[in-house]
Design a protein around this motif. Structure first.
Motif, PDB file in Angstrom:
ATOM      1  N   ASP A   1       0.942  -1.261   0.188  1.00 30.58           N
ATOM      2  CA  ASP A   1      -0.023   0.051  -0.153  1.00 30.58           C
ATOM      3  C   ASP A   1       0.786   1.262  -0.100  1.00 30.58           C
ATOM      4  O   ASP A   1       0.545   2.204  -0.777  1.00 30.58           O
TER       5      ASP A   1
ATOM      6  N   SER B   1      -2.299  -2.762  -6.854  1.00 29.43           N
ATOM      7  CA  SER B   1      -3.350  -2.943  -7.367  1.00 29.43           C
ATOM      8  C   SER B   1      -3.346  -2.855  -9.059  1.00 29.43           C
ATOM      9  O   SER B   1      -3.990  -3.622  -9.809  1.00 29.43           O
TER      10      SER B   1
ATOM     11  N   LYS C   1      -2.128  -6.227 -10.107  1.00 28.43           N
ATOM     12  CA  LYS C   1      -3.311  -7.188 -10.079  1.00 28.43           C
ATOM     13  C   LYS C   1      -4.029  -7.026 -11.264  1.00 28.43           C
ATOM     14  O   LYS C   1      -4.678  -7.886 -11.829  1.00 28.43           O
ATOM     15  N   GLU C   2      -4.263  -5.767 -11.609  1.00 26.13           N
ATOM     16  CA  GLU C   2      -5.231  -5.493 -12.864  1.00 26.13           C
ATOM     17  C   GLU C   2      -4.445  -5.937 -14.120  1.00 26.13           C
ATOM     18  O   GLU C   2      -4.704  -6.391 -15.135  1.00 26.13           O
TER      19      GLU C   2
ATOM     20  N   GLU D   1      -1.197 -11.501  -7.562  1.00 28.92           N
ATOM     21  CA  GLU D   1      -0.550 -10.724  -6.533  1.00 28.92           C
ATOM     22  C   GLU D   1       0.716 -10.375  -6.576  1.00 28.92           C
ATOM     23  O   GLU D   1       1.619 -11.125  -7.251  1.00 28.92           O
TER      24      GLU D   1
END
Length: 277
Positions: free
Chosen positions: A144, A164, A167-168, A173
């Motif tokens: 994060d 993120s 992941k996209e 992960e």
């Protein structure tokens, strides 16, 4: 507080190729200076845009690496540094030290491992850690508050990559990046991977089996016969590649957090060096 960590060689090469065609030379020596000019133009832009309170510059050592002990051909496919760039790298290092920026260059250790170790040491000390690098190996350490900056087209444009985004874009992960790279390899570092399986196929396998160990434990369940054959034929390379792609987060670093505090680099006495050069 915000820490900016820069992969120095990544920025050097980015600067070199961005300004190579400009034919810039040092007015005092007549020697090529495009990489020096480009490096500090981009470096100062990063400092201006992201306003870090602390900065660390990392460089590869220019000596055999720890991974060469595991795989002698690691990075063996890379072309040697252009001769005109070598003195510019030394000049960049000298100027950075003069301006007060700490440089981490450790024998046998790659910049990636130094970067990851800094993140491991100081993750809880900073609200945000930004890493300038083009190396996707570093996706594995994103969290994060740990993000990457990657160059876009043009010398001064950067995009922010976070967990993120991984992941996209990849469908896995950050913690699965080493398993993913065990399959796809990395041509830039001469990491072999599994021949014949690309990113989409690798992502699907990791999504289904979670990691490389579980994939090979359940290899008979892989429905695509061609893919199964490729995995079996390259099993040794797959696990070797995962090992090579796994970043070392325990590099011995003697610097303290105070050493990375943003120096007064725009001090008139310090920036005089650009005129002297």
């Amino acid at each position: 507080m915000k820490l900016l960590i820069i992969d120095g060689h990544a920025l050097v090469f980015r600067a070199y190729y961005a300004f190579q065609s400009a034919g810039l030379t040092n007015s005092l020596t007549g020697l090529p200076s495009g990489a020096v000019f480009g490096f500090f133009r981009m470096f100062f832009k990063l400092l201006y845009d992201f306003e870090p309170t602390h900065v660390a510059l990392t460089f590869d050592p220019g000596t055999p690496l720890e991974r060469n002990k595991i795989f002698p051909d690691y990075k063996a496919n890379r072309a040697p540094m252009p001769e005109e760039l070598r003195p510019q790298v030394e000049e960049i290092l000298q100027i950075c030290e003069h301006l007060g920026f700490p440089i981490l260059r450790i024998v046998g250790q790659e910049a990636d491992d130094i970067i990851a170790t800094l993140c491991e040491l100081y993750e809880k000390e900073f609200e945000e850690i930004l890493i300038f690098s083009s190396d996707k190996d570093l996706f594995q350490i994103l969290k994060d508050n740990i993000k990457m900056l990657r160059s876009k087209k043009g010398a001064n444009d950067f995009i922010v990559i976070d967990s993120s985004w991984v992941k996209e874009e990849l469908g896995i992960e950050p913690s699965q990046i080493t398993d993913f790279m065990g399959i796809v390899g990395d041509s830039s570092d001469n990491i072999p991977g599994v021949k014949g399986i690309g990113e989409k196929g690798a992502a699907k396998l990791i999504q289904e089996y979670f990691n490389l160990e579980n994939l090979y434990k359940n290899i008979e369940k892989v429905k695509n016969p061609s893919m199964k054959e490729k995995l079996l034929a390259s099993k040794e390379n797959a696990f070797l590649s995962k090992t090579l792609a796994t970043i070392n987060r325990k590099v011995p670093i003697s610097h303290k957090i105070k050493d990375f505090q943003l120096p007064d680099y725009l001090n008139i006495h310090k920036i005089q060096i650009f005129k002297d050069k």
